[in-house]
Design a protein around this motif. Structure first.
Motif, PDB file in Angstrom:
ATOM      1  N   CYS A 125       0.816  -1.222   0.000  1.00 10.94           N
ATOM      2  CA  CYS A 125       0.000   0.000   0.000  1.00 10.94           C
ATOM      3  C   CYS A 125       0.846   1.266   0.000  1.00 10.94           C
ATOM      4  CB  CYS A 125      -0.955   0.022   1.200  1.00 10.94           C
ATOM      5  SG  CYS A 125      -0.151   0.250   2.810  1.00 10.94           S
ATOM      6  N   HIS A 126       2.171   1.127   0.039  1.00  3.94           N
ATOM      7  CA  HIS A 126       3.033   2.307   0.148  1.00  3.94           C
ATOM      8  C   HIS A 126       3.329   2.918  -1.214  1.00  3.94           C
ATOM      9  CE1 HIS A 126       6.028   5.007   1.796  1.00  3.94           C
ATOM     10  NE2 HIS A 126       6.897   4.589   0.900  1.00  3.94           N
ATOM     11  N   ASP A 127       3.312   4.233  -1.256  1.00  2.00           N
ATOM     12  CA  ASP A 127       3.750   5.013  -2.409  1.00  2.00           C
ATOM     13  C   ASP A 127       4.395   6.259  -1.817  1.00  2.00           C
ATOM     14  OD1 ASP A 127       3.877   6.990  -4.492  1.00  2.00           O
ATOM     15  OD2 ASP A 127       2.366   5.893  -5.628  1.00  2.00           O
ATOM     16  N   PRO A 128       5.669   6.535  -2.122  1.00  2.00           N
ATOM     17  CA  PRO A 128       6.357   7.672  -1.494  1.00  2.00           C
ATOM     18  C   PRO A 128       5.689   9.019  -1.747  1.00  2.00           C
ATOM     19  CG  PRO A 128       7.628   6.805  -3.347  1.00  2.00           C
ATOM     20  CD  PRO A 128       6.543   5.822  -3.066  1.00  2.00           C
ATOM     21  N   ARG A 129       4.795   9.072  -2.727  1.00  2.00           N
ATOM     22  CA  ARG A 129       4.083  10.323  -3.008  1.00  2.00           C
ATOM     23  C   ARG A 129       2.902  10.532  -2.065  1.00  2.00           C
ATOM     24  NH1 ARG A 129       3.066   8.875  -9.230  1.00  2.00           N
ATOM     25  NH2 ARG A 129       2.543   6.926  -8.142  1.00  2.00           N
ATOM     26  N   LEU A 130       2.565   9.485  -1.296  1.00  2.00           N
ATOM     27  CA  LEU A 130       1.365   9.524  -0.467  1.00  2.00           C
ATOM     28  C   LEU A 130       1.709   9.452   1.016  1.00  2.00           C
ATOM     29  CD1 LEU A 130      -0.721   6.926  -2.511  1.00  2.00           C
ATOM     30  CD2 LEU A 130      -0.654   9.412  -2.810  1.00  2.00           C
ATOM     31  N   LYS A 131       0.779   9.883   1.842  1.00  2.00           N
ATOM     32  CA  LYS A 131       0.948   9.760   3.288  1.00  2.00           C
ATOM     33  C   LYS A 131       0.898   8.277   3.661  1.00  2.00           C
ATOM     34  CE  LYS A 131      -1.529  14.120   4.075  1.00  2.00           C
ATOM     35  NZ  LYS A 131      -2.770  14.733   4.620  1.00  2.00           N
ATOM     36  N   PRO A 132       1.701   7.862   4.639  1.00  2.00           N
ATOM     37  CA  PRO A 132       1.670   6.454   5.060  1.00  2.00           C
ATOM     38  C   PRO A 132       0.274   6.050   5.527  1.00  2.00           C
ATOM     39  CG  PRO A 132       3.555   7.591   6.015  1.00  2.00           C
ATOM     40  CD  PRO A 132       2.681   8.651   5.408  1.00  2.00           C
ATOM     41  N   ALA A 133      -0.130   4.842   5.135  1.00  2.00           N
ATOM     42  CA  ALA A 133      -1.460   4.363   5.508  1.00  2.00           C
ATOM     43  C   ALA A 133      -1.409   3.137   6.414  1.00  2.00           C
ATOM     44  CB  ALA A 133      -2.274   4.041   4.259  1.00  2.00           C
ATOM     45  N   GLY A 134      -0.399   2.297   6.239  1.00  2.00           N
ATOM     46  CA  GLY A 134      -0.314   1.077   7.042  1.00  2.00           C
ATOM     47  C   GLY A 134      -1.467   0.134   6.800  1.00  2.00           C
ATOM     48  N   ALA A 135      -2.036   0.172   5.594  1.00  2.00           N
ATOM     49  CA  ALA A 135      -3.256  -0.584   5.318  1.00  2.00           C
ATOM     50  C   ALA A 135      -3.015  -2.045   4.972  1.00  2.00           C
ATOM     51  CB  ALA A 135      -4.032   0.086   4.181  1.00  2.00           C
ATOM     52  N   CYS A 136      -1.946  -2.339   4.232  1.00  2.00           N
ATOM     53  CA  CYS A 136      -1.781  -3.707   3.731  1.00  2.00           C
ATOM     54  C   CYS A 136      -1.164  -4.645   4.759  1.00  2.00           C
ATOM     55  CB  CYS A 136      -0.943  -3.706   2.454  1.00  2.00           C
ATOM     56  SG  CYS A 136       0.813  -3.321   2.707  1.00  2.00           S
ATOM     57  N   CYS A 172      -4.968   4.104  -5.038  1.00  2.00           N
ATOM     58  CA  CYS A 172      -5.599   4.887  -6.102  1.00  2.00           C
ATOM     59  C   CYS A 172      -6.455   6.021  -5.544  1.00  2.00           C
ATOM     60  CB  CYS A 172      -6.425   3.980  -7.008  1.00  2.00           C
ATOM     61  SG  CYS A 172      -7.723   3.050  -6.159  1.00  2.00           S
ATOM     62  N   THR A 173      -7.269   5.716  -4.536  1.00  2.00           N
ATOM     63  CA  THR A 173      -8.142   6.754  -3.980  1.00  2.00           C
ATOM     64  C   THR A 173      -7.342   7.802  -3.220  1.00  2.00           C
ATOM     65  OG1 THR A 173      -8.557   5.453  -1.969  1.00  2.00           O
ATOM     66  CG2 THR A 173     -10.080   5.154  -3.807  1.00  2.00           C
ATOM     67  N   ARG A 174      -6.279   7.374  -2.554  1.00  4.12           N
ATOM     68  CA  ARG A 174      -5.426   8.324  -1.834  1.00  4.12           C
ATOM     69  C   ARG A 174      -4.695   9.236  -2.814  1.00  4.12           C
ATOM     70  NH1 ARG A 174      -2.187   3.876   0.515  1.00  4.12           N
ATOM     71  NH2 ARG A 174      -0.683   5.469   1.151  1.00  4.12           N
ATOM     72  N   TYR A 175      -4.233   8.673  -3.934  1.00  4.76           N
ATOM     73  CA  TYR A 175      -3.576   9.502  -4.947  1.00  4.76           C
ATOM     74  C   TYR A 175      -4.553  10.540  -5.494  1.00  4.76           C
ATOM     75  CZ  TYR A 175      -0.814  10.884  -8.993  1.00  4.76           C
ATOM     76  OH  TYR A 175      -0.100  11.621  -9.913  1.00  4.76           O
ATOM     77  N   GLU A 190      -7.050  11.861  -4.076  1.00  5.54           N
ATOM     78  CA  GLU A 190      -7.341  12.893  -3.080  1.00  5.54           C
ATOM     79  C   GLU A 190      -6.114  13.720  -2.719  1.00  5.54           C
ATOM     80  OE1 GLU A 190      -8.879  13.290   1.573  1.00  5.54           O
ATOM     81  OE2 GLU A 190      -8.843  11.343   0.579  1.00  5.54           O
ATOM     82  N   GLU A 191      -4.988  13.052  -2.433  1.00  6.05           N
ATOM     83  CA  GLU A 191      -3.829  13.750  -1.888  1.00  6.05           C
ATOM     84  C   GLU A 191      -2.979  14.459  -2.938  1.00  6.05           C
ATOM     85  OE1 GLU A 191      -1.504  11.131   0.556  1.00  6.05           O
ATOM     86  OE2 GLU A 191      -3.282  10.247   1.490  1.00  6.05           O
ATOM     87  N   VAL A 192      -2.850  13.863  -4.115  1.00  8.60           N
ATOM     88  CA  VAL A 192      -1.988  14.437  -5.151  1.00  8.60           C
ATOM     89  C   VAL A 192      -2.782  15.302  -6.122  1.00  8.60           C
ATOM     90  CG1 VAL A 192      -0.366  13.940  -7.019  1.00  8.60           C
ATOM     91  CG2 VAL A 192      -0.379  12.512  -4.962  1.00  8.60           C
ATOM     92  N   GLU A 193      -3.900  14.770  -6.613  1.00  7.96           N
ATOM     93  CA  GLU A 193      -4.691  15.500  -7.603  1.00  7.96           C
ATOM     94  C   GLU A 193      -5.762  16.393  -6.980  1.00  7.96           C
ATOM     95  OE1 GLU A 193      -4.010  15.614 -10.785  1.00  7.96           O
ATOM     96  OE2 GLU A 193      -2.345  14.207 -10.546  1.00  7.96           O
ATOM     97  N   SER A 194      -6.092  16.142  -5.704  1.00  6.04           N
ATOM     98  CA  SER A 194      -7.133  16.919  -5.000  1.00  6.04           C
ATOM     99  C   SER A 194      -8.454  16.903  -5.763  1.00  6.04           C
ATOM    100  CB  SER A 194      -6.669  18.371  -4.786  1.00  6.04           C
ATOM    101  OG  SER A 194      -5.496  18.416  -4.020  1.00  6.04           O
ATOM    102  N   VAL A 195      -8.796  15.730  -6.285  1.00  5.63           N
ATOM    103  CA  VAL A 195     -10.009  15.588  -7.089  1.00  5.63           C
ATOM    104  C   VAL A 195     -11.059  14.737  -6.381  1.00  5.63           C
ATOM    105  CG1 VAL A 195     -10.949  14.656  -9.239  1.00  5.63           C
ATOM    106  CG2 VAL A 195      -8.809  15.941  -9.274  1.00  5.63           C
ATOM    107  N   SER A 196     -10.614  13.630  -5.761  1.00  4.20           N
ATOM    108  CA  SER A 196     -11.516  12.724  -5.038  1.00  4.20           C
ATOM    109  C   SER A 196     -12.657  12.202  -5.908  1.00  4.20           C
ATOM    110  CB  SER A 196     -12.088  13.413  -3.789  1.00  4.20           C
ATOM    111  OG  SER A 196     -11.055  13.791  -2.907  1.00  4.20           O
ATOM    112  N   ALA A 197     -12.312  11.813  -7.131  1.00  2.33           N
ATOM    113  CA  ALA A 197     -13.330  11.260  -8.031  1.00  2.33           C
ATOM    114  C   ALA A 197     -13.706   9.838  -7.642  1.00  2.33           C
ATOM    115  CB  ALA A 197     -12.825  11.287  -9.470  1.00  2.33           C
ATOM    116  N   ILE A 198     -12.777   9.135  -6.989  1.00  2.00           N
ATOM    117  CA  ILE A 198     -13.037   7.768  -6.546  1.00  2.00           C
ATOM    118  C   ILE A 198     -12.815   7.680  -5.045  1.00  2.00           C
ATOM    119  CG2 ILE A 198     -12.552   6.591  -8.719  1.00  2.00           C
ATOM    120  CD1 ILE A 198      -9.685   6.188  -7.802  1.00  2.00           C
ATOM    121  N   THR A 199     -13.449   6.700  -4.431  1.00  2.00           N
ATOM    122  CA  THR A 199     -13.342   6.542  -2.984  1.00  2.00           C
ATOM    123  C   THR A 199     -13.504   5.072  -2.625  1.00  2.00           C
ATOM    124  OG1 THR A 199     -14.199   7.348  -0.863  1.00  2.00           O
ATOM    125  CG2 THR A 199     -15.820   6.832  -2.571  1.00  2.00           C
ATOM    126  N   MET A 200     -13.201   4.726  -1.384  1.00  2.00           N
ATOM    127  CA  MET A 200     -13.432   3.365  -0.917  1.00  2.00           C
ATOM    128  C   MET A 200     -14.861   3.278  -0.392  1.00  2.00           C
ATOM    129  SD  MET A 200     -10.523   2.111  -1.651  1.00  2.00           S
ATOM    130  CE  MET A 200     -10.734   0.443  -1.022  1.00  2.00           C
TER     131      MET A 200
END
Length: 203
Positions: A36-47, A156-159, A161-171
């Motif tokens: 679940c890690h992507d250096p562009r995103l805030k840590p989630a610890g989800a996986c 995908c949903t974090r990207y 929201e956090e990078v594109e600030s669009v929030s077109a998709i969600t969990m």
């Protein structure tokens, strides 16, 4: 002020305030598996694939989301950690297509299958029906969501929201039904999606 250090697998490494176990391990060249890690995103610890041992702590800790403290002694590879990873990957695989244990298993670019192959996760656990809902009515010709391959890591949903600030998709939904969705299940073409491709890039 003296340099702050921690011990990772017997090696001393200096760190700055806010550094995580994962970032320090990376500087040492110590690989810790993540899904679940992507250096562009805030840590989630989800996986939970990046769990490690910390001396004097009874529970395993997520390396991606655990901030370093002076004097920490961390072990990233042990029988306990490896058993956890194998068990976790086996659970993920129970509702994913694996194509058995053929020689081609894990060679299709799928991170989950590649990791399962690397850590020799058991492939013979009973399969479960994948009940994640897709978007069969989505008529957009650019992005196709495959719910049977999703592990709900939310990259995908974090990207979005956090990078594109669009929030077109969600969990959406809960438990085994958790899935990537749009408002009212509408097509991406009818949302705020900018078709940037970021969700596919991080997936």
């Amino acid at each position: 002020m003296s340099e702050q250090t921690v011990i990772i697998n017997g090696q001393s490494v200096a760190f700055n305030e806010g550094d995580t176990i994962l970032s320090a391990a990376d500087r040492l060249g110590v690989r810790i598996p993540t899904l679940c890690h992507d250096p562009r995103l805030k840590p989630a610890g989800a996986c939970r694939t990046c769990l490690v041992e910390i001396k004097n702590r009874p529970k395993l800790a997520p390396a991606c989301a655990t901030a370093l403290l002076p004097g920490m002694e961390i072990v990233t590879e042990s029988d306990r950690v490896n058993r956890h990873i194998q068990t976790l990957l086996a659970l993920y695989l129970t509702d994913h297509e694996t194509n058995g244990s053929s020689a081609e298993f894990g060679k299709d670019g799928n991170e989950l299958l590649q990791m399962a192959r690397e850590y020799e996760a058991p492939l013979d656990w009973p399969s479960m029906e994948n009940i994640r809902q897709g978007r069969p009515a989505d008529v957009n010709p650019y992005v196709a969501f495959q719910p049977e391959k999703c592990i709900s890591c939310a990259r995908c949903t974090r990207y979005c929201e956090e990078v594109e600030s669009v929030s077109a998709i969600t969990m959406a939904e809960r438990g085994s039904r958790t899935t990537v969705f749009t408002a009212d299940g509408r097509s991406l073409m009818d949302t705020t999606c900018e078709l940037c491709g970021g969700c596919m890039d991080t997936c």
